[in-house]
Design an enzyme around this catalytic site. Structure first.
Site, mmCIF file in Angstrom:
data_model
loop_
_atom_site.group_PDB
_atom_site.id
_atom_site.type_symbol
_atom_site.label_atom_id
_atom_site.label_comp_id
_atom_site.label_asym_id
_atom_site.label_seq_id
_atom_site.Cartn_x
_atom_site.Cartn_y
_atom_site.Cartn_z
ATOM 1 N N LYS A 108 0.735 22.098 8.262
ATOM 2 C CA LYS A 108 -0.298 23.172 8.437
ATOM 3 C C LYS A 108 -2.017 22.261 8.901
ATOM 4 O O LYS A 108 -3.187 22.583 8.266
ATOM 5 C CB LYS A 108 -0.736 24.325 7.633
ATOM 6 C CG LYS A 108 0.384 25.556 7.577
ATOM 7 C CD LYS A 108 -0.012 26.731 7.279
ATOM 8 C CE LYS A 108 1.121 27.562 7.064
ATOM 9 N NZ LYS A 108 1.043 28.557 5.759
ATOM 10 N N TYR A 110 -3.599 18.703 11.089
ATOM 11 C CA TYR A 110 -3.257 18.221 12.287
ATOM 12 C C TYR A 110 -4.233 16.654 12.122
ATOM 13 O O TYR A 110 -3.528 16.061 10.692
ATOM 14 C CB TYR A 110 -4.790 18.052 13.095
ATOM 15 C CG TYR A 110 -4.248 19.590 13.725
ATOM 16 C CD1 TYR A 110 -3.376 20.342 15.078
ATOM 17 C CD2 TYR A 110 -5.787 20.833 13.005
ATOM 18 C CE1 TYR A 110 -3.835 22.217 14.396
ATOM 19 C CE2 TYR A 110 -5.383 22.252 13.033
ATOM 20 C CZ TYR A 110 -4.117 22.930 14.424
ATOM 21 O OH TYR A 110 -4.205 24.261 14.907
ATOM 22 N N ILE A 115 -7.085 20.590 8.633
ATOM 23 C CA ILE A 115 -6.360 21.867 8.450
ATOM 24 C C ILE A 115 -5.980 22.299 9.245
ATOM 25 O O ILE A 115 -7.179 22.159 10.279
ATOM 26 C CB ILE A 115 -6.747 22.152 6.426
ATOM 27 C CG1 ILE A 115 -8.359 23.014 7.074
ATOM 28 C CG2 ILE A 115 -6.887 21.280 5.417
ATOM 29 C CD1 ILE A 115 -8.744 23.596 6.257
ATOM 30 N N CYS A 116 -5.263 23.503 9.287
ATOM 31 C CA CYS A 116 -5.281 24.738 10.744
ATOM 32 C C CYS A 116 -5.282 25.686 10.145
ATOM 33 O O CYS A 116 -5.782 26.005 8.888
ATOM 34 C CB CYS A 116 -3.625 24.493 10.624
ATOM 35 S SG CYS A 116 -2.943 25.519 11.906
ATOM 36 N N LEU A 117 -6.422 25.621 11.108
ATOM 37 C CA LEU A 117 -7.425 27.461 10.785
ATOM 38 C C LEU A 117 -6.634 28.273 11.206
ATOM 39 O O LEU A 117 -6.205 28.322 12.144
ATOM 40 C CB LEU A 117 -9.276 26.742 10.788
ATOM 41 C CG LEU A 117 -9.588 26.047 10.683
ATOM 42 C CD1 LEU A 117 -10.947 26.210 10.355
ATOM 43 C CD2 LEU A 117 -10.277 26.416 8.487
#
Length: 166
Positions: A108, A110, A115-117
């Site tokens: 989760k 990149y 952070i992957c929202l």
């Protein structure tokens, strides 16, 4: 879509008025004032609720932000560097928050530790331009991400507690 706790947190973060990004010279200065006022209020609310979990500062232009965030798990404080740049299309585009030291440690995330929202965050942000700011990105983006990912990374042994020295 937004639970009661999140709704309460959001209602206590002042909304912003100025729709301006870094390219908007004088208007950007006004937007930055609003950002700081909103962030200060959010941090104070967190302290009052015994939920203090980050510190941020920016470069002089307000285009690069950095600081620390932390997460308490089993009474241990896990601390991480946090950083992000303000996109040139801000506030239409939300900032991409990064925790560089966790880069590559979870799916989760990149490249660069961004952070992957969630799929919920971006539409919510888009519906609230220009009212949402950095404080809202922290509350709706980084906060929930830490709450889900950090305990999982600890349980998997990917991160471990580092005692502070000095």
């Amino acid at each position: 879509m937004v639970d009661d706790s999140t709704r309460k947190t959001l209602s206590n973060i002042p909304l912003l008025k100025t729709k301006a990004g870094p390219r908007d010279k004088e208007l950007w200065v006004e937007r930055l004032k609003e950002e700081y006022q909103s962030l200060i209020k959010y941090v104070q609310n967190n302290k009052d609720a015994d939920n203090d979990w980050f510190r941020l500062e920016s470069n002089k232009e307000g285009t690069r932000w950095f600081g620390k965030c932390w997460f308490i798990h089993d009474l241990l404080k896990y601390e991480f560097d946090v950083e992000f740049d303000i996109p040139v299309t801000y506030p239409t585009t939300a900032p991409e928050i990064a925790l560089p030291e966790l880069d590559g440690k979870t799916a989760k995330m990149y490249r660069g530790g961004k952070i992957c929202l969630s799929d919920h965050f971006k539409p919510l942000w888009a519906r609230n331009v220009p009212k949402f700011g950095i404080g809202h990105a922290m509350a709706l983006g980084l906060g929930p991400w830490l709450a889900v990912e950090i305990p999982d990374l600890i349980a998997k042994g990917v991160i471990s507690y580092k005692e502070k020295t000095g």
